[in-house]
Design a protein around this motif. Structure first.
Motif, PDB file in Angstrom:
ATOM      1  N   SER A  50     -95.523 -28.745  47.150  1.00 53.79           N
ATOM      2  CA  SER A  50     -95.508 -30.029  46.452  1.00 53.79           C
ATOM      3  C   SER A  50     -94.665 -31.051  47.202  1.00 53.79           C
ATOM      4  CB  SER A  50     -94.965 -29.856  45.031  1.00 53.79           C
ATOM      5  OG  SER A  50     -95.755 -28.968  44.294  1.00 53.79           O
ATOM      6  N   LEU A  51     -93.561 -30.586  47.771  1.00 54.31           N
ATOM      7  CA  LEU A  51     -92.697 -31.478  48.541  1.00 54.31           C
ATOM      8  C   LEU A  51     -93.414 -32.008  49.780  1.00 54.31           C
ATOM      9  CD1 LEU A  51     -89.881 -32.719  48.942  1.00 54.31           C
ATOM     10  CD2 LEU A  51     -89.230 -30.625  50.165  1.00 54.31           C
ATOM     11  N   ILE A  52     -94.114 -31.121  50.497  1.00 51.61           N
ATOM     12  CA  ILE A  52     -94.858 -31.542  51.685  1.00 51.61           C
ATOM     13  C   ILE A  52     -95.950 -32.534  51.311  1.00 51.61           C
ATOM     14  CG2 ILE A  52     -96.349 -30.746  53.551  1.00 51.61           C
ATOM     15  CD1 ILE A  52     -93.432 -30.004  53.916  1.00 51.61           C
ATOM     16  N   TRP A  53     -96.686 -32.252  50.230  1.00 54.68           N
ATOM     17  CA  TRP A  53     -97.766 -33.150  49.799  1.00 54.68           C
ATOM     18  C   TRP A  53     -97.209 -34.494  49.350  1.00 54.68           C
ATOM     19  CZ3 TRP A  53     -99.054 -35.280  44.970  1.00 54.68           C
ATOM     20  CH2 TRP A  53    -100.313 -35.892  44.902  1.00 54.68           C
ATOM     21  N   PHE A  54     -96.075 -34.489  48.663  1.00 52.35           N
ATOM     22  CA  PHE A  54     -95.471 -35.734  48.195  1.00 52.35           C
ATOM     23  C   PHE A  54     -95.049 -36.613  49.375  1.00 52.35           C
ATOM     24  CE2 PHE A  54     -91.679 -38.172  46.952  1.00 52.35           C
ATOM     25  CZ  PHE A  54     -92.184 -38.893  45.885  1.00 52.35           C
ATOM     26  N   ILE A  55     -94.464 -35.985  50.389  1.00 53.83           N
ATOM     27  CA  ILE A  55     -94.051 -36.748  51.568  1.00 53.83           C
ATOM     28  C   ILE A  55     -95.270 -37.321  52.284  1.00 53.83           C
ATOM     29  CG2 ILE A  55     -92.963 -36.560  53.843  1.00 53.83           C
ATOM     30  CD1 ILE A  55     -91.094 -34.460  52.650  1.00 53.83           C
ATOM     31  N   ALA A  56     -96.335 -36.519  52.395  1.00 57.88           N
ATOM     32  CA  ALA A  56     -97.547 -36.979  53.074  1.00 57.88           C
ATOM     33  C   ALA A  56     -98.187 -38.144  52.334  1.00 57.88           C
ATOM     34  CB  ALA A  56     -98.537 -35.829  53.200  1.00 57.88           C
ATOM     35  N   VAL A  57     -98.203 -38.088  51.013  1.00 62.35           N
ATOM     36  CA  VAL A  57     -98.805 -39.174  50.227  1.00 62.35           C
ATOM     37  C   VAL A  57     -97.981 -40.449  50.346  1.00 62.35           C
ATOM     38  CG1 VAL A  57     -99.310 -39.932  47.873  1.00 62.35           C
ATOM     39  CG2 VAL A  57     -99.997 -37.653  48.620  1.00 62.35           C
ATOM     40  N   LYS A  58     -96.673 -40.326  50.277  1.00 64.17           N
ATOM     41  CA  LYS A  58     -95.815 -41.505  50.371  1.00 64.17           C
ATOM     42  C   LYS A  58     -95.874 -42.144  51.756  1.00 64.17           C
ATOM     43  CE  LYS A  58     -94.173 -41.716  46.235  1.00 64.17           C
ATOM     44  NZ  LYS A  58     -94.486 -42.895  45.366  1.00 64.17           N
ATOM     45  N   ALA A  59     -96.118 -41.341  52.779  1.00 66.81           N
ATOM     46  CA  ALA A  59     -96.164 -41.871  54.142  1.00 66.81           C
ATOM     47  C   ALA A  59     -97.531 -42.430  54.515  1.00 66.81           C
ATOM     48  CB  ALA A  59     -95.780 -40.780  55.141  1.00 66.81           C
ATOM     49  N   SER A  60     -98.530 -42.300  53.640  1.00 71.72           N
ATOM     50  CA  SER A  60     -99.886 -42.757  53.929  1.00 71.72           C
ATOM     51  C   SER A  60    -100.200 -44.037  53.165  1.00 71.72           C
ATOM     52  CB  SER A  60    -100.899 -41.667  53.566  1.00 71.72           C
ATOM     53  OG  SER A  60    -100.833 -41.382  52.172  1.00 71.72           O
ATOM     54  N   ASP A  61    -101.351 -44.598  53.456  1.00 75.36           N
ATOM     55  CA  ASP A  61    -101.806 -45.825  52.796  1.00 75.36           C
ATOM     56  C   ASP A  61    -102.477 -45.466  51.472  1.00 75.36           C
ATOM     57  OD1 ASP A  61    -102.673 -48.296  52.056  1.00 75.36           O
ATOM     58  OD2 ASP A  61    -104.081 -48.577  53.729  1.00 75.36           O
ATOM     59  N   PRO A  62    -101.924 -45.868  50.329  1.00 74.40           N
ATOM     60  CA  PRO A  62    -102.521 -45.492  49.040  1.00 74.40           C
ATOM     61  C   PRO A  62    -103.866 -46.159  48.774  1.00 74.40           C
ATOM     62  CG  PRO A  62    -100.704 -47.019  48.707  1.00 74.40           C
ATOM     63  CD  PRO A  62    -100.680 -46.645  50.160  1.00 74.40           C
ATOM     64  N   ARG A  63    -104.203 -47.215  49.533  1.00 74.14           N
ATOM     65  CA  ARG A  63    -105.473 -47.905  49.314  1.00 74.14           C
ATOM     66  C   ARG A  63    -106.629 -47.251  50.059  1.00 74.14           C
ATOM     67  NH1 ARG A  63    -103.113 -53.619  51.138  1.00 74.14           N
ATOM     68  NH2 ARG A  63    -102.251 -52.145  52.655  1.00 74.14           N
ATOM     69  N   ASP A  64    -106.330 -46.342  50.947  1.00 72.47           N
ATOM     70  CA  ASP A  64    -107.366 -45.635  51.697  1.00 72.47           C
ATOM     71  C   ASP A  64    -107.807 -44.417  50.891  1.00 72.47           C
ATOM     72  OD1 ASP A  64    -109.001 -44.364  53.497  1.00 72.47           O
ATOM     73  OD2 ASP A  64    -107.666 -44.671  55.215  1.00 72.47           O
ATOM     74  N   GLU A  65    -108.939 -44.529  50.175  1.00 72.10           N
ATOM     75  CA  GLU A  65    -109.383 -43.462  49.284  1.00 72.10           C
ATOM     76  C   GLU A  65    -109.780 -42.203  50.048  1.00 72.10           C
ATOM     77  OE1 GLU A  65    -112.418 -44.841  46.711  1.00 72.10           O
ATOM     78  OE2 GLU A  65    -111.158 -46.359  45.726  1.00 72.10           O
ATOM     79  N   SER A  66    -110.455 -42.376  51.178  1.00 71.19           N
ATOM     80  CA  SER A  66    -110.869 -41.202  51.956  1.00 71.19           C
ATOM     81  C   SER A  66    -109.655 -40.439  52.485  1.00 71.19           C
ATOM     82  CB  SER A  66    -111.764 -41.634  53.118  1.00 71.19           C
ATOM     83  OG  SER A  66    -111.071 -42.520  53.982  1.00 71.19           O
ATOM     84  N   LEU A  67    -108.624 -41.180  52.886  1.00 69.97           N
ATOM     85  CA  LEU A  67    -107.408 -40.531  53.367  1.00 69.97           C
ATOM     86  C   LEU A  67    -106.710 -39.781  52.236  1.00 69.97           C
ATOM     87  CD1 LEU A  67    -105.299 -39.975  55.541  1.00 69.97           C
ATOM     88  CD2 LEU A  67    -104.233 -42.177  54.973  1.00 69.97           C
ATOM     89  N   GLN A  68    -106.662 -40.394  51.057  1.00 72.32           N
ATOM     90  CA  GLN A  68    -106.016 -39.745  49.916  1.00 72.32           C
ATOM     91  C   GLN A  68    -106.760 -38.478  49.498  1.00 72.32           C
ATOM     92  OE1 GLN A  68    -103.035 -40.656  48.609  1.00 72.32           O
ATOM     93  NE2 GLN A  68    -103.013 -42.140  50.292  1.00 72.32           N
ATOM     94  N   LYS A  69    -108.095 -38.529  49.564  1.00 77.79           N
ATOM     95  CA  LYS A  69    -108.872 -37.331  49.235  1.00 77.79           C
ATOM     96  C   LYS A  69    -108.628 -36.244  50.267  1.00 77.79           C
ATOM     97  CE  LYS A  69    -113.542 -35.747  48.166  1.00 77.79           C
ATOM     98  NZ  LYS A  69    -114.977 -36.135  48.033  1.00 77.79           N
ATOM     99  N   GLY A  70    -108.547 -36.648  51.525  1.00 79.61           N
ATOM    100  CA  GLY A  70    -108.248 -35.670  52.576  1.00 79.61           C
ATOM    101  C   GLY A  70    -106.875 -35.047  52.406  1.00 79.61           C
ATOM    102  N   LEU A  71    -105.904 -35.861  51.984  1.00 76.76           N
ATOM    103  CA  LEU A  71    -104.561 -35.333  51.746  1.00 76.76           C
ATOM    104  C   LEU A  71    -104.552 -34.371  50.569  1.00 76.76           C
ATOM    105  CD1 LEU A  71    -102.307 -38.487  52.295  1.00 76.76           C
ATOM    106  CD2 LEU A  71    -102.486 -36.459  53.762  1.00 76.76           C
TER     107      LEU A  71
END
Length: 256
Positions: A50-71
């Motif tokens: 959960s910590l790794i996923w949280f860091i990855a989400v915060k470091a990415s662009d929240p408006r990029d839906e494809s990136l968020q789905k990939g994460l």
């Protein structure tokens, strides 16, 4: 209605696992300790993933839906691999514990076998996994609100309960298979557990098409159950005797 949904889903998700705990674990303090420790190991793996996923989400662009789905997909797959890594660490810990128990025992034998440890550890993994999968849904099931009032599936809570139940059983069987593979250095058995775990977790991306996740999960559970049964020393003859409730001795003859 909400109260009926709450208790119904609770009994579906945790009823079989509670029966296993009550009849096979609760009477042995050592098994309870192993179960709690197994649940703790699963909890630590979830915390790290959960910590790794949280860091990855915060470091990415929240408006990029494809990136968020990939994460999200990455987070699920990484969590599965981390859970299996912690299962291996727990096996190593229990192996050391057996050596200590043998050294302390008077007869030079361990009071619990590695197969029994594998079963109890698997139940611990499964119960903690099921608790985190279902606890928030059960809280929502108490209401207020009505499931499916806006056109969504009314089977959401029910299918979640059945999915939680199958995950608890799968973790139990995976524990037996994984420990057997480690004990006998059959790495393909460990790989099979990881592949099955990835497949079950990946199938949940088919939701809300629940058939696409439930059917494969229950098929894999049946395969894992038969496999674990055979590795634990079971046979078709013993299973047939159990199903037919056959008695080992001769039946008494009526008096003439």
């Amino acid at each position: 209605m909400t109260l009926a949904v709450f208790f119904g889903c609770t009994f579906i998700a945790f009823g079989p696992a509670f029966s296993l705990f009550l009849f096979t674990i609760a009477r042995d303090p050592l098994r309870i300790i192993i179960l709690i420790a197994g649940a703790f190991f699963w909890l630590v793996s979830l915390l790290l993933s959960s910590l790794i996923w949280f860091i990855a989400v915060k470091a990415s662009d929240p408006r990029d839906e494809s990136l968020q789905k990939g994460l999200l997909i990455f987070g699920v797959m990484f969590s599965v691999l981390l859970q299996e890594a912690f299962r291996f660490l727990y096996y190593k810990l229990l192996r050391k514990a057996i050596e200590g128990l043998v050294a302390l025992s008077e007869d030079g034998c361990s009071p619990i076998s590695i197969q029994q440890m594998a079963y109890v550890a698997g139940v611990g993994f499964g119960l903690m996994s099921g608790a985190f999968s279902m606890i928030n849904l059960l809280a929502d099931a108490l209401g207020p609100g009505t499931v499916g009032i806006h056109g969504d599936s009314q089977l959401y809570f029910l299918t979640s309960a059945f999915m939680t139940m199958v995950l608890i059983f799968l973790h139990t069987f995976w524990g037996i298979l994984f420990f057997h593979g480690c004990e006998n250095r059959r790495w393909w058995e460990i790989a099979a557990v990881i592949v099955m775990h990835l497949a079950v977790s990946g199938s949940t991306f088919c939701n809300p098409f629940y058939v696409g996740s439930l059917v494969p999960s229950y098929l894999l559970m049946a395969i894992a159950a038969v496999w674990a049964y055979m590795l634990s020393g079971g046979s078709a003859q013993n299973l047939r005797r159990f199903l037919l409730c056959a008695q080992s001795g001769a039946s008494p003859q009526p008096a003439s």
